[in-house]
Motif scaffolding. Structure first.
Motif, PDB file in Angstrom:
ATOM      1  N   GLY A   1       7.180  -7.686  -5.130  1.00  0.00           N
ATOM      2  CA  GLY A   1       5.195  -7.688  -5.155  1.00  0.00           C
ATOM      3  C   GLY A   1       4.574  -6.555  -5.648  1.00  0.00           C
ATOM      4  N   ASP A   2       5.292  -5.466  -4.328  1.00  0.00           N
ATOM      5  CA  ASP A   2       4.772  -3.767  -4.360  1.00  0.00           C
ATOM      6  C   ASP A   2       5.211  -3.198  -6.145  1.00  0.00           C
ATOM      7  N   VAL A   3       6.402  -4.350  -6.885  1.00  0.00           N
ATOM      8  CA  VAL A   3       6.405  -3.433  -7.820  1.00  0.00           C
ATOM      9  C   VAL A   3       5.944  -4.214  -9.057  1.00  0.00           C
ATOM     10  N   ARG A   4       5.578  -5.690  -8.655  1.00  0.00           N
ATOM     11  CA  ARG A   4       4.623  -6.064  -9.457  1.00  0.00           C
ATOM     12  C   ARG A   4       3.050  -5.484  -9.298  1.00  0.00           C
ATOM     13  N   LYS A   5       2.448  -5.019  -8.483  1.00  0.00           N
ATOM     14  CA  LYS A   5       1.449  -4.185  -8.037  1.00  0.00           C
ATOM     15  C   LYS A   5       1.690  -3.147  -8.991  1.00  0.00           C
ATOM     16  N   MET A   6       2.559  -1.990  -9.024  1.00  0.00           N
ATOM     17  CA  MET A   6       2.787  -1.182  -9.525  1.00  0.00           C
ATOM     18  C   MET A   6       2.487  -1.315 -11.054  1.00  0.00           C
ATOM     19  N   ILE A   7       3.031  -2.546 -11.481  1.00  0.00           N
ATOM     20  CA  ILE A   7       3.209  -2.510 -12.980  1.00  0.00           C
ATOM     21  C   ILE A   7       2.417  -2.847 -13.634  1.00  0.00           C
ATOM     22  N   LEU A   8       1.680  -3.907 -12.589  1.00  0.00           N
ATOM     23  CA  LEU A   8      -0.374  -4.120 -12.523  1.00  0.00           C
ATOM     24  C   LEU A   8      -1.496  -2.658 -13.238  1.00  0.00           C
ATOM     25  N   TYR A   9      -0.486  -1.685 -11.897  1.00  0.00           N
ATOM     26  CA  TYR A   9      -1.436  -0.767 -12.749  1.00  0.00           C
ATOM     27  C   TYR A   9      -1.419   0.164 -13.919  1.00  0.00           C
ATOM     28  N   LEU A  10       0.337   0.512 -14.178  1.00  0.00           N
ATOM     29  CA  LEU A  10       0.690   1.070 -15.220  1.00  0.00           C
ATOM     30  C   LEU A  10       0.410   0.940 -16.746  1.00  0.00           C
ATOM     31  N   ARG A  11       0.088  -0.646 -16.273  1.00  0.00           N
ATOM     32  CA  ARG A  11      -0.872  -1.568 -17.556  1.00  0.00           C
ATOM     33  C   ARG A  11      -2.434  -0.977 -17.863  1.00  0.00           C
ATOM     34  N   LYS A  12      -2.379  -1.136 -16.516  1.00  0.00           N
ATOM     35  CA  LYS A  12      -4.220  -1.003 -16.684  1.00  0.00           C
ATOM     36  C   LYS A  12      -4.420   0.462 -16.933  1.00  0.00           C
ATOM     37  N   ALA A  13      -3.781   1.979 -16.655  1.00  0.00           N
ATOM     38  CA  ALA A  13      -3.637   3.180 -16.864  1.00  0.00           C
ATOM     39  C   ALA A  13      -3.354   3.181 -18.596  1.00  0.00           C
TER      40      ALA A  13
ATOM     41  N   SER B   1      23.711  19.604  -3.525  1.00  0.00           N
ATOM     42  CA  SER B   1      23.307  17.923  -3.418  1.00  0.00           C
ATOM     43  C   SER B   1      24.214  17.316  -2.665  1.00  0.00           C
ATOM     44  N   PRO B   2      24.988  18.100  -1.896  1.00  0.00           N
ATOM     45  CA  PRO B   2      25.247  17.439  -0.463  1.00  0.00           C
ATOM     46  C   PRO B   2      23.742  17.285   0.422  1.00  0.00           C
ATOM     47  N   SER B   3      23.383  18.369   0.578  1.00  0.00           N
ATOM     48  CA  SER B   3      22.296  18.352   1.829  1.00  0.00           C
ATOM     49  C   SER B   3      21.476  17.596   1.156  1.00  0.00           C
ATOM     50  N   LEU B   4      21.132  17.718  -0.340  1.00  0.00           N
ATOM     51  CA  LEU B   4      20.080  16.886  -0.986  1.00  0.00           C
ATOM     52  C   LEU B   4      20.182  15.140  -0.619  1.00  0.00           C
ATOM     53  N   LEU B   5      21.217  14.906  -0.894  1.00  0.00           N
ATOM     54  CA  LEU B   5      21.390  13.270  -0.881  1.00  0.00           C
ATOM     55  C   LEU B   5      21.067  13.474   1.199  1.00  0.00           C
ATOM     56  N   ASP B   6      21.084  13.503   1.690  1.00  0.00           N
ATOM     57  CA  ASP B   6      21.560  13.465   2.655  1.00  0.00           C
ATOM     58  C   ASP B   6      19.875  13.803   3.373  1.00  0.00           C
ATOM     59  N   SER B   7      19.169  14.477   2.451  1.00  0.00           N
ATOM     60  CA  SER B   7      17.723  15.263   3.124  1.00  0.00           C
ATOM     61  C   SER B   7      16.238  13.468   2.155  1.00  0.00           C
ATOM     62  N   VAL B   8      16.839  12.928   1.928  1.00  0.00           N
ATOM     63  CA  VAL B   8      16.234  12.180   0.538  1.00  0.00           C
ATOM     64  C   VAL B   8      15.788  11.044   1.865  1.00  0.00           C
ATOM     65  N   GLN B   9      14.797  10.644   1.945  1.00  0.00           N
ATOM     66  CA  GLN B   9      14.205   9.337   2.526  1.00  0.00           C
ATOM     67  C   GLN B   9      13.678   8.399   1.633  1.00  0.00           C
ATOM     68  N   THR B  10      14.157   7.094   2.347  1.00  0.00           N
ATOM     69  CA  THR B  10      13.742   6.139   1.776  1.00  0.00           C
ATOM     70  C   THR B  10      12.378   5.489   2.169  1.00  0.00           C
ATOM     71  N   THR B  11      12.806   4.087   0.861  1.00  0.00           N
ATOM     72  CA  THR B  11      11.888   3.314   1.642  1.00  0.00           C
ATOM     73  C   THR B  11      12.048   1.996   1.023  1.00  0.00           C
ATOM     74  N   ASP B  12      10.912   0.536   1.418  1.00  0.00           N
ATOM     75  CA  ASP B  12      11.521  -0.530   1.036  1.00  0.00           C
ATOM     76  C   ASP B  12      10.348  -0.826   0.429  1.00  0.00           C
ATOM     77  N   VAL B  13      11.469  -1.672  -0.733  1.00  0.00           N
ATOM     78  CA  VAL B  13       9.883  -1.650  -1.652  1.00  0.00           C
ATOM     79  C   VAL B  13      10.245  -3.305  -1.718  1.00  0.00           C
ATOM     80  N   THR B  14       9.499  -3.953  -1.932  1.00  0.00           N
ATOM     81  CA  THR B  14       9.091  -5.486  -2.056  1.00  0.00           C
ATOM     82  C   THR B  14       8.816  -6.139  -4.046  1.00  0.00           C
TER      83      THR B  14
END
Length: 105
Positions: free
Chosen positions: A33-45, A18-31
């Motif tokens: 608006g991006d979350v709303r787009k994902m919600i719209l996509y998931l609702r349609k799916a 786990s310590p090495s996994l936490l160091d290697s986890v990549q994060t992304t900036d999500v706005t």
């Protein structure tokens, strides 16, 4: 004779790494608006999966898979909705204190 428990061994491996996994986890900036787009996509799916499930034979394997898929999408949608909440719900502002009993001595 000792039987191997794969889930226990896997969890030990994950905890050890786990310590090495936490160091290697990549994060992304999500706005938001991006979350709303994902919600719209998931609702349609989800709507499409519901429409397909409604046309499938009752009790079939396809119906079971689609039901689990719809439940999973619904869970993801509720989690994304929770992420979009700007401020937490204030329980004390709901007015439940006036009906509660006094604290014990």
């Amino acid at each position: 004779m000792r039987l191997a428990n794969p889930t226990l061994e896997q969890s030990r491996a994950v905890l050890a790494a786990s310590p090495s996994l936490l160091d290697s986890v990549q994060t992304t900036d999500v706005t938001p608006g991006d979350v709303r787009k994902m919600i719209l996509y998931l609702r349609k799916a989800r709507e499409r999966a519901i429409a397909i499930r409604d046309r499938s034979p009752g009790g079939s394997y396809l119906e079971g898979v689609l039901t689990r898929t719809i439940d999973g999408i619904t869970l993801e949608l509720s989690q994304l909705d929770y992420l979009l909440v700007q401020k937490p719900v204030d329980v004390t502002a709901a007015g439940t204190d006036s009906r509660r009993m006094r604290p014990a001595i």
